[in-house]
Every structure is written in structure tokens, then in C-alpha cells.
Motif scaffolding. Structure first.
Motif, PDB file in Angstrom:
ATOM      1  N   LEU A   2     -11.257  28.325  35.284  1.00 25.54           N
ATOM      2  CA  LEU A   2     -12.419  27.891  34.509  1.00 25.54           C
ATOM      3  C   LEU A   2     -12.518  28.681  33.205  1.00 25.54           C
ATOM      4  O   LEU A   2     -12.857  28.113  32.155  1.00 25.54           O
ATOM      5  N   HIS A   3     -12.190  29.954  33.275  1.00 24.24           N
ATOM      6  CA  HIS A   3     -12.234  30.782  32.068  1.00 24.24           C
ATOM      7  C   HIS A   3     -11.228  30.280  31.029  1.00 24.24           C
ATOM      8  O   HIS A   3     -11.538  30.235  29.832  1.00 24.24           O
ATOM      9  N   ARG A   4     -10.063  29.874  31.464  1.00 22.44           N
ATOM     10  CA  ARG A   4      -9.038  29.370  30.540  1.00 22.44           C
ATOM     11  C   ARG A   4      -9.487  28.054  29.895  1.00 22.44           C
ATOM     12  O   ARG A   4      -9.299  27.837  28.694  1.00 22.44           O
ATOM     13  N   ILE A   5     -10.116  27.188  30.676  1.00 20.01           N
ATOM     14  CA  ILE A   5     -10.597  25.908  30.139  1.00 20.01           C
ATOM     15  C   ILE A   5     -11.689  26.145  29.110  1.00 20.01           C
ATOM     16  O   ILE A   5     -11.692  25.536  28.031  1.00 20.01           O
ATOM     17  N   LEU A   6     -12.619  27.046  29.409  1.00 17.16           N
ATOM     18  CA  LEU A   6     -13.689  27.345  28.454  1.00 17.16           C
ATOM     19  C   LEU A   6     -13.156  28.021  27.200  1.00 17.16           C
ATOM     20  O   LEU A   6     -13.665  27.796  26.098  1.00 17.16           O
ATOM     21  N   ALA A   7     -12.131  28.851  27.336  1.00 18.59           N
ATOM     22  CA  ALA A   7     -11.549  29.516  26.175  1.00 18.59           C
ATOM     23  C   ALA A   7     -10.863  28.512  25.256  1.00 18.59           C
ATOM     24  O   ALA A   7     -10.894  28.658  24.031  1.00 18.59           O
ATOM     25  N   ARG A   8     -10.279  27.481  25.828  1.00 19.99           N
ATOM     26  CA  ARG A   8      -9.604  26.484  24.990  1.00 19.99           C
ATOM     27  C   ARG A   8     -10.553  25.440  24.425  1.00 19.99           C
ATOM     28  O   ARG A   8     -10.210  24.739  23.473  1.00 19.99           O
ATOM     29  N   SER A   9     -11.738  25.326  24.996  1.00 23.18           N
ATOM     30  CA  SER A   9     -12.675  24.318  24.515  1.00 23.18           C
ATOM     31  C   SER A   9     -13.185  24.647  23.115  1.00 23.18           C
ATOM     32  O   SER A   9     -13.645  23.764  22.395  1.00 23.18           O
ATOM     33  N   ARG A  10     -13.112  25.910  22.706  1.00 26.52           N
ATOM     34  CA  ARG A  10     -13.567  26.244  21.356  1.00 26.52           C
ATOM     35  C   ARG A  10     -12.685  25.580  20.308  1.00 26.52           C
ATOM     36  O   ARG A  10     -13.143  25.262  19.215  1.00 26.52           O
ATOM     37  N   TYR A  11     -11.418  25.348  20.629  1.00 28.53           N
ATOM     38  CA  TYR A  11     -10.551  24.658  19.679  1.00 28.53           C
ATOM     39  C   TYR A  11     -10.951  23.196  19.533  1.00 28.53           C
ATOM     40  O   TYR A  11     -10.868  22.634  18.442  1.00 28.53           O
ATOM     41  N   LEU A  12     -11.403  22.593  20.620  1.00 35.13           N
ATOM     42  CA  LEU A  12     -11.907  21.221  20.534  1.00 35.13           C
ATOM     43  C   LEU A  12     -13.146  21.154  19.651  1.00 35.13           C
ATOM     44  O   LEU A  12     -13.310  20.229  18.861  1.00 35.13           O
ATOM     45  N   MET A  13     -14.014  22.140  19.782  1.00 34.03           N
ATOM     46  CA  MET A  13     -15.212  22.188  18.937  1.00 34.03           C
ATOM     47  C   MET A  13     -14.823  22.404  17.478  1.00 34.03           C
ATOM     48  O   MET A  13     -15.434  21.816  16.589  1.00 34.03           O
ATOM     49  N   LEU A  14     -13.836  23.234  17.237  1.00 34.58           N
ATOM     50  CA  LEU A  14     -13.380  23.480  15.874  1.00 34.58           C
ATOM     51  C   LEU A  14     -12.817  22.205  15.257  1.00 34.58           C
ATOM     52  O   LEU A  14     -13.104  21.903  14.089  1.00 34.58           O
ATOM     53  N   ILE A  15     -12.065  21.440  16.032  1.00 34.15           N
ATOM     54  CA  ILE A  15     -11.531  20.171  15.540  1.00 34.15           C
ATOM     55  C   ILE A  15     -12.666  19.208  15.218  1.00 34.15           C
ATOM     56  O   ILE A  15     -12.647  18.532  14.178  1.00 34.15           O
ATOM     57  N   ALA A  16     -13.683  19.155  16.076  1.00 35.82           N
ATOM     58  CA  ALA A  16     -14.819  18.269  15.845  1.00 35.82           C
ATOM     59  C   ALA A  16     -15.589  18.680  14.584  1.00 35.82           C
ATOM     60  O   ALA A  16     -15.971  17.827  13.770  1.00 35.82           O
ATOM     61  N   VAL A  17     -15.807  19.966  14.403  1.00 34.03           N
ATOM     62  CA  VAL A  17     -16.538  20.456  13.228  1.00 34.03           C
ATOM     63  C   VAL A  17     -15.750  20.178  11.956  1.00 34.03           C
ATOM     64  O   VAL A  17     -16.308  19.710  10.947  1.00 34.03           O
ATOM     65  N   LEU A  18     -14.459  20.435  11.974  1.00 36.96           N
ATOM     66  CA  LEU A  18     -13.636  20.172  10.785  1.00 36.96           C
ATOM     67  C   LEU A  18     -13.558  18.677  10.479  1.00 36.96           C
ATOM     68  O   LEU A  18     -13.558  18.277   9.309  1.00 36.96           O
ATOM     69  N   GLY A  19     -13.524  17.855  11.515  1.00 36.88           N
ATOM     70  CA  GLY A  19     -13.523  16.410  11.311  1.00 36.88           C
ATOM     71  C   GLY A  19     -14.818  15.932  10.676  1.00 36.88           C
ATOM     72  O   GLY A  19     -14.813  15.096   9.766  1.00 36.88           O
TER      73      GLY A  19
END
Length: 56
Positions: A2-19
Motif C-alpha cells: 500500500l505504501h508503494r501504491i501511495l508513493a507512486r500516486s503522486r506522479y499521477l497527481m503531477l500528470i493531472a496538474v500539468l495537464g
């Protein structure tokens, strides 16, 4: 795991913000160009119909 999934989710948020940022900049540029074109049409029609236009 779960920690690994949450750590990688910040990249998804970064992609959404940049988009969202890219979309807003694109719309800002499009709006500015549309404004320039509209003012050009107004001035062209005013000149064609010999209507005095005050700029400023």
C-alpha cells in the motif's frame, strides 16, 4: 504494498496538474488570438462602412 501504491500516486497527481496547466495556457492563448481577430473584424467593417472609431 500500500505504501508503494501511495508513493507512486503522486506522479499521477503531477500528470493531472500539468495537464490542467497546459489546457489552461492553451485556452488563454486561444482566447487572446480570438480577441485580436474579433477586433480586427470590427475595425475592418468600421473602415468599410466609414464609421469613425475612437481607439482610447
Amino acid at each position: 504494498m500500500l505504501h508503494r501504491i501511495l508513493a507512486r500516486s503522486r506522479y499521477l497527481m503531477l500528470i493531472a496538474v500539468l495537464g490542467c496547466f497546459a489546457a489552461s495556457v492553451t485556452l488563454l492563448i486561444y482566447g487572446a488570438l480570438e480577441t485580436v481577430v474579433t477586433i480586427g473584424h470590427i475595425l475592418r467593417e468600421a473602415r468599410k462602412n466609414k464609421i469613425p472609431v475612437k481607439l482610447g
